[in-house]
Design an enzyme around this catalytic site. Structure first.
Site, PDB file in Angstrom:
ATOM      1  N   ASN A   9     112.033  -3.652  46.523  1.00 11.28           N
ATOM      2  CA  ASN A   9     111.655  -2.334  46.005  1.00 11.28           C
ATOM      3  C   ASN A   9     110.269  -2.493  45.370  1.00 11.28           C
ATOM      4  OD1 ASN A   9     111.379   0.089  44.706  1.00 11.28           O
ATOM      5  ND2 ASN A   9     113.040  -0.242  43.233  1.00 11.28           N
ATOM      6  N   TRP A  10     109.258  -2.086  46.116  1.00 11.09           N
ATOM      7  CA  TRP A  10     107.884  -2.309  45.636  1.00 11.09           C
ATOM      8  C   TRP A  10     107.500  -1.333  44.536  1.00 11.09           C
ATOM      9  CZ3 TRP A  10     104.411  -3.485  50.594  1.00 11.09           C
ATOM     10  CH2 TRP A  10     104.932  -4.615  51.230  1.00 11.09           C
ATOM     11  N   LYS A  11     108.314  -0.318  44.323  1.00  9.04           N
ATOM     12  CA  LYS A  11     108.052   0.705  43.290  1.00  9.04           C
ATOM     13  C   LYS A  11     106.642   1.281  43.459  1.00  9.04           C
ATOM     14  CE  LYS A  11     111.418  -1.478  40.310  1.00  9.04           C
ATOM     15  NZ  LYS A  11     111.960  -1.642  38.976  1.00  9.04           N
ATOM     16  N   HIS A  97     117.793   5.473  41.907  1.00  9.40           N
ATOM     17  CA  HIS A  97     117.326   4.352  41.094  1.00  9.40           C
ATOM     18  C   HIS A  97     117.308   4.810  39.633  1.00  9.40           C
ATOM     19  CE1 HIS A  97     114.793   1.308  39.331  1.00  9.40           C
ATOM     20  NE2 HIS A  97     115.102   0.553  40.360  1.00  9.40           N
ATOM     21  N   GLU A  99     115.251   4.467  37.388  1.00 12.81           N
ATOM     22  CA  GLU A  99     113.971   5.056  36.967  1.00 12.81           C
ATOM     23  C   GLU A  99     113.906   6.529  37.361  1.00 12.81           C
ATOM     24  OE1 GLU A  99     111.559   2.021  38.782  1.00 12.81           O
ATOM     25  OE2 GLU A  99     112.365   0.606  37.323  1.00 12.81           O
ATOM     26  N   GLU A 169     122.635  -2.207  39.366  1.00 14.72           N
ATOM     27  CA  GLU A 169     121.441  -2.622  38.627  1.00 14.72           C
ATOM     28  C   GLU A 169     121.603  -2.270  37.151  1.00 14.72           C
ATOM     29  OE1 GLU A 169     117.822  -2.866  41.416  1.00 14.72           O
ATOM     30  OE2 GLU A 169     117.968  -0.794  40.762  1.00 14.72           O
ATOM     31  N   GLY A 175     113.341  -5.266  35.233  1.00 13.96           N
ATOM     32  CA  GLY A 175     111.961  -5.476  34.796  1.00 13.96           C
ATOM     33  C   GLY A 175     111.855  -6.116  33.415  1.00 13.96           C
ATOM     34  N   SER A 215     115.856  -8.110  37.542  1.00 15.48           N
ATOM     35  CA  SER A 215     115.230  -9.423  37.310  1.00 15.48           C
ATOM     36  C   SER A 215     115.814 -10.520  38.203  1.00 15.48           C
ATOM     37  CB  SER A 215     115.312  -9.818  35.839  1.00 15.48           C
ATOM     38  OG  SER A 215     114.640  -8.860  35.041  1.00 15.48           O
TER      39      SER A 215
END
Ligand code: PGA
Length: 252
Positions: A9-11, A97, A99, A169, A175, A215
């Site tokens: 997941n490159w975000k 997600h 976020e 997650e 992160g 992580s």
């Protein structure tokens, strides 16, 4: 059979040139990736069309989007539809997600609509779930995660649910450098599988891939992926390094 999955997941990272360089590095590492692992990358949306073209000759590397809307077309400025993703022949799309749940207020009902819309176009949702730190500390985290899954996924038909990849997650691990221990992750993964088995039967429960995110990196992937119910990882920061991502994908 459950797929083993390493999804990057490159975000909202990397400019176009950097993203293309990372893609080329991954392509060059092809022989080092285990062919039995499903390797997925989810770059930013503006890069998807070019990446889809570039990956035409490299079908071993699957492409996913990070988000989508649930309508096929229309006056929804700024949104991307599953139909548009399908026209690029994408196979995966991340849904829910944390976020997006937190920063963009995506709720159960909205995520359920997106999941259905993706499945209707043959795109596999990577459905994220996971609890905040205060939920974990208050000890209702199991119920919390189960509710996220039940509310958004349990009205699907069994053959639809089998196509969903569930990504557990824990938000406190995303992160932060703080990974869930193998026991903490396995506990939730096995609960999710048992819950699915209860409502959808063993066949679906044994077919669905449940991956871990938060992580996850080369240093801890082996231990995590060795757990009975952990079928791989959704990797954020560590997927931005080609060699590191390759090492993670070989950690089964
Ligand atoms: P992280 O992100 O690996 O950087 O913790 C994982 C994710 O948010 O999908």
């Amino acid at each position: 059979m459950r797929k083993k999955i390493a999804a990057g997941n490159w975000k909202m990272n990397l400019d176009y040139g950097q993203a293309k360089s990372l893609l080329q590095e991954l392509i060059q590492l092809k022989d080092q990736f285990n062919p039995e692992t499903e390797i997925i990358i989810c770059p930013s949306a503006p890069y998807l069309a070019v990446f889809a073209e570039l990956l035409n000759d490299h079908k071993w590397l699957k492409l996913g989007a990070q988000n989508c809307f649930h309508e096929n077309e229309g006056a929804f400025t700024g949104e991307i539809s599953p139909l548009q993703l399908k026209s690029l022949e994408l196979e995966y799309c991340i849904v829910g997600h944390s976020e997006r749940r937190d920063r963009f207020n995506e709720d159960y009902d909205f995520l359920s609509k997106k999941t259905r819309a993706l499945l209707a176009h043959g795109i596999n949702p990577i459905f994220c779930c996971g609890e905040q730190l205060q939920v974990r500390d208050s000890n209702v985290y199991k119920e919390f995660v189960m509710k996220q899954i039940e509310d958004s996924l349990f009205k699907l038909r069994p053959e639809e649910l089998a196509k969903v990849v569930i990504a557990y997650e824990p938000i406190w691990a995303i992160g932060t450098g703080k990974t869930a221990s193998c026991e903490q992750a396995q506990e939730i993964h096995s609960l999710i599988r048992a819950r699915i088995s209860k409502d959808f039967g063993d066949k679906v429960a044994n077919e669905i891939s449940i991956i871990y995110g938060g992580s996850c990196k080369a240093e801890n992937a082996k231990e995590l992926f060795a757990q009975k119910d952990i079928d791989g990882g959704l990797i954020g920061g560590a997927s931005l390094n080609a060699n590191g991502f390759c090492e993670i994908s070989n950690s089964f």
